[in-house]
Structure formats: C-alpha cells, structure tokens
Write a protein that holds these residues in place. Structure first.
Motif, PDB file in Angstrom:
ATOM      1  N   LEU A 102       1.030  -1.237   0.220  1.00 50.81           N
ATOM      2  CA  LEU A 102       0.098   0.174  -0.101  1.00 50.81           C
ATOM      3  C   LEU A 102       0.815   1.289   0.022  1.00 50.81           C
ATOM      4  CD1 LEU A 102      -2.911  -0.715   2.191  1.00 50.81           C
ATOM      5  CD2 LEU A 102      -3.143   0.592   0.101  1.00 50.81           C
ATOM      6  N   ALA A 103       1.748   1.413   0.781  1.00 52.81           N
ATOM      7  CA  ALA A 103       2.928   2.376   0.943  1.00 52.81           C
ATOM      8  C   ALA A 103       3.408   2.518  -0.517  1.00 52.81           C
ATOM      9  CB  ALA A 103       3.980   2.197   1.793  1.00 52.81           C
ATOM     10  N   LEU A 104       3.754   1.524  -1.039  1.00 52.85           N
ATOM     11  CA  LEU A 104       4.582   1.595  -2.494  1.00 52.85           C
ATOM     12  C   LEU A 104       3.393   2.043  -3.531  1.00 52.85           C
ATOM     13  CD1 LEU A 104       7.060   0.598  -3.536  1.00 52.85           C
ATOM     14  CD2 LEU A 104       6.244  -1.529  -3.877  1.00 52.85           C
ATOM     15  N   ALA A 105       2.186   1.517  -3.572  1.00 46.04           N
ATOM     16  CA  ALA A 105       1.315   2.067  -4.629  1.00 46.04           C
ATOM     17  C   ALA A 105       0.937   3.432  -3.994  1.00 46.04           C
ATOM     18  CB  ALA A 105       0.171   1.205  -4.515  1.00 46.04           C
ATOM     19  N   SER A 106       0.813   3.923  -3.017  1.00 46.72           N
ATOM     20  CA  SER A 106      -0.113   5.100  -2.835  1.00 46.72           C
ATOM     21  C   SER A 106       0.864   6.444  -2.551  1.00 46.72           C
ATOM     22  CB  SER A 106      -0.807   4.934  -1.441  1.00 46.72           C
ATOM     23  OG  SER A 106       0.010   4.753  -0.440  1.00 46.72           O
ATOM     24  N   GLU A 166      14.284  -1.636   2.374  1.00 50.54           N
ATOM     25  CA  GLU A 166      15.135  -1.259   1.225  1.00 50.54           C
ATOM     26  C   GLU A 166      14.483  -0.096   0.481  1.00 50.54           C
ATOM     27  OE1 GLU A 166      17.769  -3.418   1.280  1.00 50.54           O
ATOM     28  OE2 GLU A 166      17.355  -3.041  -0.912  1.00 50.54           O
ATOM     29  N   LEU A 167      13.481   0.306   0.777  1.00 50.27           N
ATOM     30  CA  LEU A 167      12.637   1.500   0.000  1.00 50.27           C
ATOM     31  C   LEU A 167      12.538   2.675   0.890  1.00 50.27           C
ATOM     32  CD1 LEU A 167      10.143  -0.601  -2.270  1.00 50.27           C
ATOM     33  CD2 LEU A 167      12.537   0.088  -2.904  1.00 50.27           C
ATOM     34  N   ASN A 168      12.623   2.393   2.154  1.00 45.92           N
ATOM     35  CA  ASN A 168      12.719   3.338   3.337  1.00 45.92           C
ATOM     36  C   ASN A 168      11.009   3.879   2.987  1.00 45.92           C
ATOM     37  OD1 ASN A 168      13.319   5.237   5.297  1.00 45.92           O
ATOM     38  ND2 ASN A 168      13.670   6.921   3.687  1.00 45.92           N
ATOM     39  N   LEU A 169      10.102   2.926   3.227  1.00 46.54           N
ATOM     40  CA  LEU A 169       8.495   3.249   3.135  1.00 46.54           C
ATOM     41  C   LEU A 169       8.010   3.868   4.396  1.00 46.54           C
ATOM     42  CD1 LEU A 169       7.572  -0.384   1.209  1.00 46.54           C
ATOM     43  CD2 LEU A 169       7.866   2.126   0.222  1.00 46.54           C
ATOM     44  N   ASP A 186       4.298  11.623  16.122  1.00 46.04           N
ATOM     45  CA  ASP A 186       5.683  12.018  15.781  1.00 46.04           C
ATOM     46  C   ASP A 186       6.326  11.484  14.856  1.00 46.04           C
ATOM     47  OD1 ASP A 186       7.459  13.712  17.274  1.00 46.04           O
ATOM     48  OD2 ASP A 186       8.723  11.805  17.615  1.00 46.04           O
ATOM     49  N   VAL A 187       6.063  10.147  14.739  1.00 47.21           N
ATOM     50  CA  VAL A 187       6.733   9.454  13.781  1.00 47.21           C
ATOM     51  C   VAL A 187       5.996   9.255  12.290  1.00 47.21           C
ATOM     52  CG1 VAL A 187       8.140   8.162  15.426  1.00 47.21           C
ATOM     53  CG2 VAL A 187       5.809   7.112  14.464  1.00 47.21           C
ATOM     54  N   ARG A 188       4.696   9.277  12.317  1.00 47.64           N
ATOM     55  CA  ARG A 188       4.176   9.187  10.954  1.00 47.64           C
ATOM     56  C   ARG A 188       4.653   9.598   9.982  1.00 47.64           C
ATOM     57  NH1 ARG A 188      -0.440  11.374  12.251  1.00 47.64           N
ATOM     58  NH2 ARG A 188      -1.312   9.590  13.497  1.00 47.64           N
ATOM     59  N   GLY A 189       4.785   8.796   8.752  1.00 48.11           N
ATOM     60  CA  GLY A 189       5.394   9.243   7.307  1.00 48.11           C
ATOM     61  C   GLY A 189       6.905   9.349   7.427  1.00 48.11           C
ATOM     62  N   SER A 190       7.544   9.143   8.545  1.00 49.01           N
ATOM     63  CA  SER A 190       9.027   9.451   8.393  1.00 49.01           C
ATOM     64  C   SER A 190       9.825   8.275   8.061  1.00 49.01           C
ATOM     65  CB  SER A 190       9.488  10.010  10.176  1.00 49.01           C
ATOM     66  OG  SER A 190       9.342   8.501  11.044  1.00 49.01           O
ATOM     67  N   GLY A 191       9.178   7.084   7.408  1.00 53.77           N
ATOM     68  CA  GLY A 191      10.076   6.090   7.180  1.00 53.77           C
ATOM     69  C   GLY A 191       9.651   4.799   8.028  1.00 53.77           C
ATOM     70  N   PRO A 192      10.320   3.590   7.870  1.00 54.47           N
ATOM     71  CA  PRO A 192       9.789   2.448   8.573  1.00 54.47           C
ATOM     72  C   PRO A 192      10.290   2.630  10.025  1.00 54.47           C
ATOM     73  CG  PRO A 192      11.672   1.798   7.206  1.00 54.47           C
ATOM     74  CD  PRO A 192      11.343   3.149   6.782  1.00 54.47           C
ATOM     75  N   VAL A 193       9.135   2.584  10.864  1.00 59.30           N
ATOM     76  CA  VAL A 193       9.442   2.818  12.491  1.00 59.30           C
ATOM     77  C   VAL A 193       8.582   1.778  12.938  1.00 59.30           C
ATOM     78  CG1 VAL A 193       9.086   4.486  14.335  1.00 59.30           C
ATOM     79  CG2 VAL A 193       9.809   5.193  12.460  1.00 59.30           C
ATOM     80  N   LEU A 194       9.097   1.132  14.157  1.00 59.35           N
ATOM     81  CA  LEU A 194       8.212   0.090  15.040  1.00 59.35           C
ATOM     82  C   LEU A 194       7.977   0.610  16.306  1.00 59.35           C
ATOM     83  CD1 LEU A 194       8.100  -3.823  14.647  1.00 59.35           C
ATOM     84  CD2 LEU A 194       8.462  -2.413  16.892  1.00 59.35           C
ATOM     85  N   LEU A 195       6.740   0.518  16.681  1.00 57.19           N
ATOM     86  CA  LEU A 195       6.078   0.979  18.204  1.00 57.19           C
ATOM     87  C   LEU A 195       5.916  -0.097  18.739  1.00 57.19           C
ATOM     88  CD1 LEU A 195       4.258   4.251  17.349  1.00 57.19           C
ATOM     89  CD2 LEU A 195       6.706   4.010  17.907  1.00 57.19           C
ATOM     90  N   ARG A 196       6.377  -0.758  19.803  1.00 58.78           N
ATOM     91  CA  ARG A 196       5.838  -1.869  20.191  1.00 58.78           C
ATOM     92  C   ARG A 196       5.215  -1.578  21.682  1.00 58.78           C
ATOM     93  NH1 ARG A 196       8.294  -4.369  24.851  1.00 58.78           N
ATOM     94  NH2 ARG A 196       7.393  -6.181  25.285  1.00 58.78           N
TER      95      ARG A 196
END
Ligand SMILES: Cc1ncc(C[n+]2csc(CCOP(=O)(O)OP(=O)(O)O)c2C)c(N)n1
Ligand SMILES: [Mg+2]
Length: 517
Positions: free
Chosen positions: A394-398, A423-426, A496-506
């Motif tokens: 979805l990130a790639l397409a949109s 790889e694609l910094n989605l 804070d992190v939305r849209g900034s690249g792959p980030v994981l919140l546990r």
C-alpha cells in the motif's frame, strides 16, 4: 503479392510475452521471488517499463502485491514452481477471500523433465491453487500463452458474478413500513463502490448500519456516519429486534464460530445481496437473496427510494432507536486494548491503515471514529503473516503513509516483509500490540481448560516468553527504528513518527495474570 508467413514475424520468447502482457494490463509493478525455472522471465525485466519488487519469502511477496493491488488494481506476481506456491499459499488464501485482483504467473519444471512429482520443484500446481483462485490453468504450448493470460486477467478483475441487478419491490415496500430496519455491510460493498449510496440511504431514512461480524477486509461505510453502530456482535439487541435487514456485500455470518441461536427474529425480513453466488449459498437465515454487484444494487435502491416519503411516526421511532443505540455505545469499553484503540480510532483520516491486530481487531472496528472509511484494510482470510507485506504494498502504491497494526504473533509470521520497507525506506509505522503470545489461541485454551475442569492450565505454545522481547531486536536487525512505548503514549508517538520511514512501536498489552505468562 507475397503474404506474411509466421517465420517473417519477429519471434519473442515466452518470458518476453509474459512481461509485455503485464506491462500492458497491470499496475506496472510486479512482485515475486525468482528460482531456477523462472530465470528466463526475470532476465527480461530490464527491457521493460515494469518495476520488479523482490521479497525475502513468497508469503511476503503475495501479501505485498495484495496491498499494492488494493490501491492500484491488477498486479502481477511471479512465483517459483511448487515450493514458491506452497510458501505463498496462506496469503493467496487471504487475497482470494478479499477479492484482490492478482495475476500470478508461476514457473514449472521443463517439459522434458516432467515426471509427475519426481523431479525437483514439480507438482500439479493447478490443483494446488484451484481452491483459492478464480482461474487456474497450465500453459501447455506457446499458442495458449496469451489467450490464457487474457482469460486469467478477466477472471482476476471480476467481479465474481456480473451485475445482475434485480431489486424486487418487496425489499422497498417492507423498508418503508419497517420500524426497526438494519443494514449490515461487508468489504465487498466498499470494494465495488457502493459505500456512499448506503450511507445516504441510512441518513435519509434513519437506518442503522453495522459491519458484518468477524473480520472485515474493508470498512463497508464510513464509521463517522450517525447511522453506523459498529460491528454486529453476538448479543446485539439492534439485530435481535430488527424487522427488516439488508445484508449487503457481506457474508452471512455462519462461518468459523457458528452460532446456535439465530441472529434475527424469525419474523424479520432478511435480504442478502452479494456479487458472489458462493457467498449466498452460505446463507442460513435470509428470506430473500440476490446475486448482484452490491454497489449497483445500492445505487438503484437509493434511486428508487428518492421520491418516497417516510411516515413521520415511523421516522420518529427510528430516530429514537438510533439515539438510544448511540447512548448505549458511548459508554466507554474497558479492556486491555481500550487505550490503544482510542489512539488509533481516527488513524485512517491521517494515513492508510493495515490491520492484522487479531484480538484487537473487533474492538478497533467498533471504536473507529474516522471519516475516511476507504483507507482501512484488513483480511477476512485470517491467515497470519499478511499485514507487513500488505502495508509495504500500500505504501509503495499510494506513496502515502501507512500505519500497520499487528499482533505480536502476526509480526513473527510476516517479518520477512520488513525487508522491503527498509530497502525502499517506506513511510510505514508498525504498531505491534504485544500481549506476549498468541492471545486469541490462549483464550481458546483457557476456555477449554475451564470446560474440562483441569487443575492446571496448560498453555501449549501460545506464550512467547522471552521471544516477545525480541520483537524490537528483530526489527532493529532489519534496520528499523524501534521504540518501546506504553499504550497511553501511543497517540503522541503516532503523530511524532507518522510518514517518517519504517518505524516500529511496540506497545505491551497487559491482558492476563502473570503466572500464565
Ligand atoms: C498461518 C496461520 N497459522 C495459525 C493461525 C491460528 N491463529 C489464529 S489467531 C492466532 C494468534 C495470533 O497471535 P497475535 O498476532 O499475537 O494476536 P493475538 O491473538 O495475540 O491478539 C493464531 C496462531 C492462523 N490464523 N494463521
Ligand atoms: Mg499476541
């Protein structure tokens, strides 16, 4: 005058023909994973305008393509023989359940080396995929290649059954005399474009709407409409009291955990509309059913109701019923997921959302407060390991941000998909709701143990123990920024992190007594 013979035409290889077909008829991005027998196709990619997106494992390739196709339509997937297919199978099942338009081209052992099952990678692939695809054929000679690709493309694009729209007057007559109507929607309504018509019907005639029980691959209507009352639950008094029900673009609720008691009163008029005849066959309580494109049906129904006046006393009683249902809904639901769900309730207005949160899924669905119902995606298949890949697709397409909500089990199932996001910094925020294991399975075990009255509960393989703590380490190993946070801070972190690249919140979820962990 000399005629053109076959030998005068420029010859192209099968691999080139496949790629040209994909170039012409698909979204232009192809997912997959190569193997020995598919090398000739892969070799030709640089000569095309197609973009190839590799994967670490075929399950991830399939779910990423699934996510991509939900935004950009028919999408190609290249897989390697029986092993590739077998690995992709659970996400093929998810894609099939959700009607995702995918065109899979699968390599096969060379004809001279076909020995049944004896040569490496060979198997009857058509038989393997048949239950989970709309079309499956093996190409046995060059002439068949394009006609079969063409037929596969048409089958993939669907809809599963053409728009045979029949609105019988009975549905409308009963709607206008009904005091307690109810519409139940499924993802097919959204997928085929009927969300707005049903929303307007609900607004105009004070009709409550509910999402179908169990998993929803899309939100049939926007959660923010006044008529929307969340998801149909086991003990819904609105459903039990309904006298007119339209179940549209959804299943008929008798799957997975069948109910022994009926959903509706035996006097209720229940209409079931679905584009897929197989879904209607599952019907166990409809008075009337119809194979139709649900969007065309909804638009026509709205149109036919346009000039009809609703009796004032019926309108008033419908409005009171809706107000009453709302006042009961606004009582806050307490439970281990409530803070996380509150933080995520409006997320589709800010980002695409991919939901594989398992236990939290139903609570989330009922707690949604967003306008953009079109930006929520989940899977009705429930085969774990779909979400991470689908979020990448979805990130790639949109080219837009995606929030991917996962159970910790779903994370471990789909983690190969993380590779592409790095790889694609989605721009994907992975939110892992970590309850320390396969929580829903643990719930079944707990109920079973209670039923058989065992002295000691045995939670076999449902608790992750120390593996739970490895979530952030695994994701960091892929190169993803990770944060261990609390559910009360989730809203802040998302902003804070939305849209900034792959980030994981546990996000740890405390749901069971510590001696069970
Ligand atoms: C491929 C696959 N294997 C097994 C299952 C059975 N299953 C259903 S839910 C579940 C647990 C999921 O765990 P998690 O993602 O942590 O969500 P939770 O149940 O804890 O909310 C399992 C194992 C499945 N759905 N799919
Ligand atoms: Mg879990």
């Amino acid at each position: 005058m000399s005629s053109i013979s076959d030998s005068d035409l420029p010859r192209i290889t099968g691999g080139e023909a496949v790629l040209r077909f994909l170039e012409l008829h698909t979204s232009g991005t192809v997912f997959g994973l190569p193997g020995s027998s598919s090398v000739p196709i892969f070799h030709k990619f640089p000569d095309t305008t197609l973009r190839f997106m590799p994967a670490l494992q075929e399950g991830a390739a399939l779910s990423t393509a699934d996510g991509y196709s939900r935004h950009s339509g028919l999408t190609g997937v290249l897989l390697y023989m029986a092993p590739g297919v077998a690995t992709a199978m659970s996400n093929l099942y998810n894609a099939y359940r959700d009607g995702s338009p995918l065109l899979l081209v699968i390599s096969q052992q060379a004809t001279y080396a076909r020995w049944g099952q004896a040569s490496v990678g060979e198997a009857d692939i058509v038989d393997m995929v048949k239950p989970f695809s709309r079309f499956a054929r093996e190409v046995s000679n060059a002439e068949q290649l394009i006609p079969l690709l063409d037929a596969a493309m048409r089958a993939a694009n669907g809809p599963p059954a053409g728009p045979a729209v029949v609105v019988v007057p009975e549905v409308i007559d009963r709607l206008f005399s009904s005091e307690r109507p109810l519409i139940i929607v499924g993802g097919q309504l959204r997928q085929m474009g009927g969300a707005e018509a049903i929303e307007r019907l609900s607004d105009a005639f004070e009709i409550p709407i509910m999402y179908e029980p169990f998993w929803n691959d899309r939100l049939g209507v926007s959660p923010s409409r006044y008529g929307v009352l969340g998801q149909l639950g086991q003990h819904s008094s609105v459903a039990a009291g309904a006298d007119w029900v339209l179940a549209i673009g959804c299943r008929m609720f008798n799957e997975v955990h069948p109910r022994t008691t009926p959903w509706f009163n035996s006097d209720a008029f229940v209409a079931h509309v679905n584009a897929d005849p197989a879904r209607l066959e599952e019907t166990n309580s409809a008075t009337w059913s119809c194979v139709a494109d649900p969007a065309a049906f909804a638009i026509q129904l709205l149109d036919m109701c346009r000039d009809i006046e609703l009796n004032e006393s019926i309108r008033t009683s419908r409005r009171l019923r809706l107000d009453d249902a709302h006042s009961r809904r606004s009582t806050p639901r307490l439970g281990p997921y409530s803070a996380a769900v509150a933080a995520l309730a409006a997320e589709p207005d800010k980002s695409f959302v991919v939901d594989e949160s398992v236990s939290a899924n139903q609570i989330l669905l009922s707690g949604m407060k967003c306008v953009r119902g079109d930006r929520y995606f989940s899977t009705t298949g429930g085969s774990l390991g779909w979400g991470i890949g689908a979020a990448c697709g979805l990130a790639l397409a949109s080219q837009d941000s995606v929030t991917c909500i996962l159970g910790d089990g779903a994370f471990f199932f789909g983690l190969q998909g993380l590779w592409l996001s790095v790889e694609l910094n989605l721009p994907i925020t992975f939110v892992v709701l970590d309850n320390g294991g396969f929580g829903s399975t643990r719930g079944f075990e707990a109920r079973y143990v209670e039923e058989i009255d065992a002295d000691h509960p045995h939670f076999v393989g449902s608790n992750f123990g120390s593996a739970s703590r490895s979530i952030t380490r695994v994701a960091e190993g892929f190169g993803i920024k990770c944060h261990d946070i609390t559910d009360s801070d989730l809203g802040w972190w998302l902003e804070d992190v939305r849209g900034s690249g792959p980030v994981l919140l546990r996000v740890p979820i405390q749901e069971i007594a510590s001696d069970e962990q």
